[in-house]
Design a protein around this motif. Sequence first.
Motif, mmCIF file in Angstrom:
data_model
loop_
_atom_site.group_PDB
_atom_site.id
_atom_site.type_symbol
_atom_site.label_atom_id
_atom_site.label_comp_id
_atom_site.label_asym_id
_atom_site.label_seq_id
_atom_site.Cartn_x
_atom_site.Cartn_y
_atom_site.Cartn_z
ATOM 1 N N LEU A 23 48.404 40.043 34.761
ATOM 2 C CA LEU A 23 48.356 41.223 35.626
ATOM 3 C C LEU A 23 46.919 41.566 35.998
ATOM 4 C CD1 LEU A 23 50.835 43.851 34.143
ATOM 5 C CD2 LEU A 23 50.794 42.970 36.469
ATOM 6 N N VAL A 24 46.063 41.570 34.996
ATOM 7 C CA VAL A 24 44.668 41.943 35.216
ATOM 8 C C VAL A 24 44.001 40.939 36.152
ATOM 9 C CG1 VAL A 24 42.424 42.174 34.057
ATOM 10 C CG2 VAL A 24 44.463 43.202 33.047
ATOM 11 N N ARG A 25 44.270 39.659 35.924
ATOM 12 C CA ARG A 25 43.698 38.626 36.785
ATOM 13 C C ARG A 25 44.172 38.776 38.223
ATOM 14 N NH1 ARG A 25 43.298 34.784 32.551
ATOM 15 N NH2 ARG A 25 45.513 34.494 32.591
ATOM 16 N N ASN A 26 45.482 38.980 38.396
ATOM 17 C CA ASN A 26 46.037 39.138 39.735
ATOM 18 C C ASN A 26 45.408 40.319 40.452
ATOM 19 O OD1 ASN A 26 47.692 36.990 39.450
ATOM 20 N ND2 ASN A 26 49.547 38.176 39.034
ATOM 21 N N ARG A 27 45.227 41.407 39.719
ATOM 22 C CA ARG A 27 44.691 42.622 40.315
ATOM 23 C C ARG A 27 43.260 42.394 40.767
ATOM 24 N NH1 ARG A 27 47.682 46.389 37.338
ATOM 25 N NH2 ARG A 27 46.229 46.076 35.695
ATOM 26 N N ASP A 28 42.493 41.676 40.002
ATOM 27 C CA ASP A 28 41.128 41.349 40.411
ATOM 28 C C ASP A 28 41.135 40.617 41.733
ATOM 29 O OD1 ASP A 28 40.057 42.504 38.247
ATOM 30 O OD2 ASP A 28 39.606 40.671 37.143
ATOM 31 N N GLY A 29 42.047 39.649 41.863
ATOM 32 C CA GLY A 29 42.155 38.864 43.091
ATOM 33 C C GLY A 29 42.445 39.751 44.280
ATOM 34 N N ILE A 30 43.396 40.676 44.124
ATOM 35 C CA ILE A 30 43.777 41.582 45.209
ATOM 36 C C ILE A 30 42.588 42.450 45.623
ATOM 37 C CG2 ILE A 30 45.204 43.600 45.786
ATOM 38 C CD1 ILE A 30 47.369 42.274 43.900
ATOM 39 N N GLU A 41 39.111 53.905 54.714
ATOM 40 C CA GLU A 41 38.345 54.152 53.486
ATOM 41 C C GLU A 41 39.090 55.000 52.468
ATOM 42 O OE1 GLU A 41 34.305 55.740 53.330
ATOM 43 O OE2 GLU A 41 33.788 54.101 54.686
ATOM 44 N N VAL A 42 39.815 56.011 52.975
ATOM 45 C CA VAL A 42 40.549 56.902 52.071
ATOM 46 C C VAL A 42 41.612 56.121 51.323
ATOM 47 C CG1 VAL A 42 42.047 58.930 51.912
ATOM 48 C CG2 VAL A 42 40.118 58.916 53.512
ATOM 49 N N GLN A 43 42.311 55.280 52.077
ATOM 50 C CA GLN A 43 43.366 54.479 51.462
ATOM 51 C C GLN A 43 42.775 53.539 50.420
ATOM 52 O OE1 GLN A 43 45.680 52.116 54.198
ATOM 53 N NE2 GLN A 43 46.756 51.138 52.499
ATOM 54 N N GLN A 44 41.650 52.985 50.745
ATOM 55 C CA GLN A 44 40.991 52.073 49.804
ATOM 56 C C GLN A 44 40.607 52.791 48.526
ATOM 57 O OE1 GLN A 44 37.554 49.933 50.947
ATOM 58 N NE2 GLN A 44 38.705 48.188 51.726
ATOM 59 N N ALA A 45 40.084 54.006 48.690
ATOM 60 C CA ALA A 45 39.670 54.777 47.517
ATOM 61 C C ALA A 45 40.878 55.089 46.638
ATOM 62 C CB ALA A 45 38.982 56.057 47.959
ATOM 63 N N THR A 46 41.995 55.448 47.278
ATOM 64 C CA THR A 46 43.217 55.763 46.534
ATOM 65 C C THR A 46 43.710 54.543 45.783
ATOM 66 O OG1 THR A 46 43.783 57.287 48.297
ATOM 67 C CG2 THR A 46 45.525 56.761 46.732
ATOM 68 N N LEU A 50 44.030 53.986 41.724
ATOM 69 C CA LEU A 50 45.291 53.567 41.104
ATOM 70 C C LEU A 50 45.065 52.306 40.269
ATOM 71 C CD1 LEU A 50 48.305 54.452 41.138
ATOM 72 C CD2 LEU A 50 48.660 52.655 42.834
ATOM 73 N N ALA A 51 44.316 51.387 40.841
ATOM 74 C CA ALA A 51 44.049 50.125 40.148
ATOM 75 C C ALA A 51 43.291 50.380 38.853
ATOM 76 C CB ALA A 51 43.254 49.186 41.053
ATOM 77 N N ILE A 52 42.328 51.313 38.926
ATOM 78 C CA ILE A 52 41.541 51.625 37.732
ATOM 79 C C ILE A 52 42.422 52.266 36.672
ATOM 80 C CG2 ILE A 52 39.708 53.121 36.840
ATOM 81 C CD1 ILE A 52 38.263 52.577 39.552
ATOM 82 N N ARG A 53 43.326 53.156 37.123
ATOM 83 C CA ARG A 53 44.215 53.815 36.174
ATOM 84 C C ARG A 53 45.140 52.798 35.501
ATOM 85 N NH1 ARG A 53 45.780 59.184 38.653
ATOM 86 N NH2 ARG A 53 46.419 57.708 40.217
#
Length: 127
Positions: A23-30, A41-46, A50-53
Amino acid sequence: MTKSELNKYRNALEARHAEIMQLVRNRDGIAIERSSDALDEVQQATERELAIRNLDRDSNVLRKVRGALRRIAEGDFGVCLHCEEDISAKRLAAVPWAAFCIRCQEIADLSYGDSADNLDASWVNAA
Ligand SMILES: [Zn+2]
């Protein structure tokens, strides 16, 4: 605890470990792929938030899974780190990385609510 029970828990823990690493690896790729997009930009920040959480939550579980695997190796798996009573088989089946018996976990949850995980960590570190 019998050897085959221990093996069963180790298999479950190793499977969970592999799953989270994936999961962590896949998320890095995305994340890398998206940063080059011309996304709002707003969407990216959101999404980043979420990814960080998710990453926080996953690394929290990952840390517990690793701790449990270490306890299997050291021979004290299934024993509450706080009161040193056996953790019930039912609880271990549901949460194989549980470091505390249900009673100690409940006390921790009651006293610390959402930050009970932090308490887990301090107990683990103190042990
Ligand atoms: Zn306990």
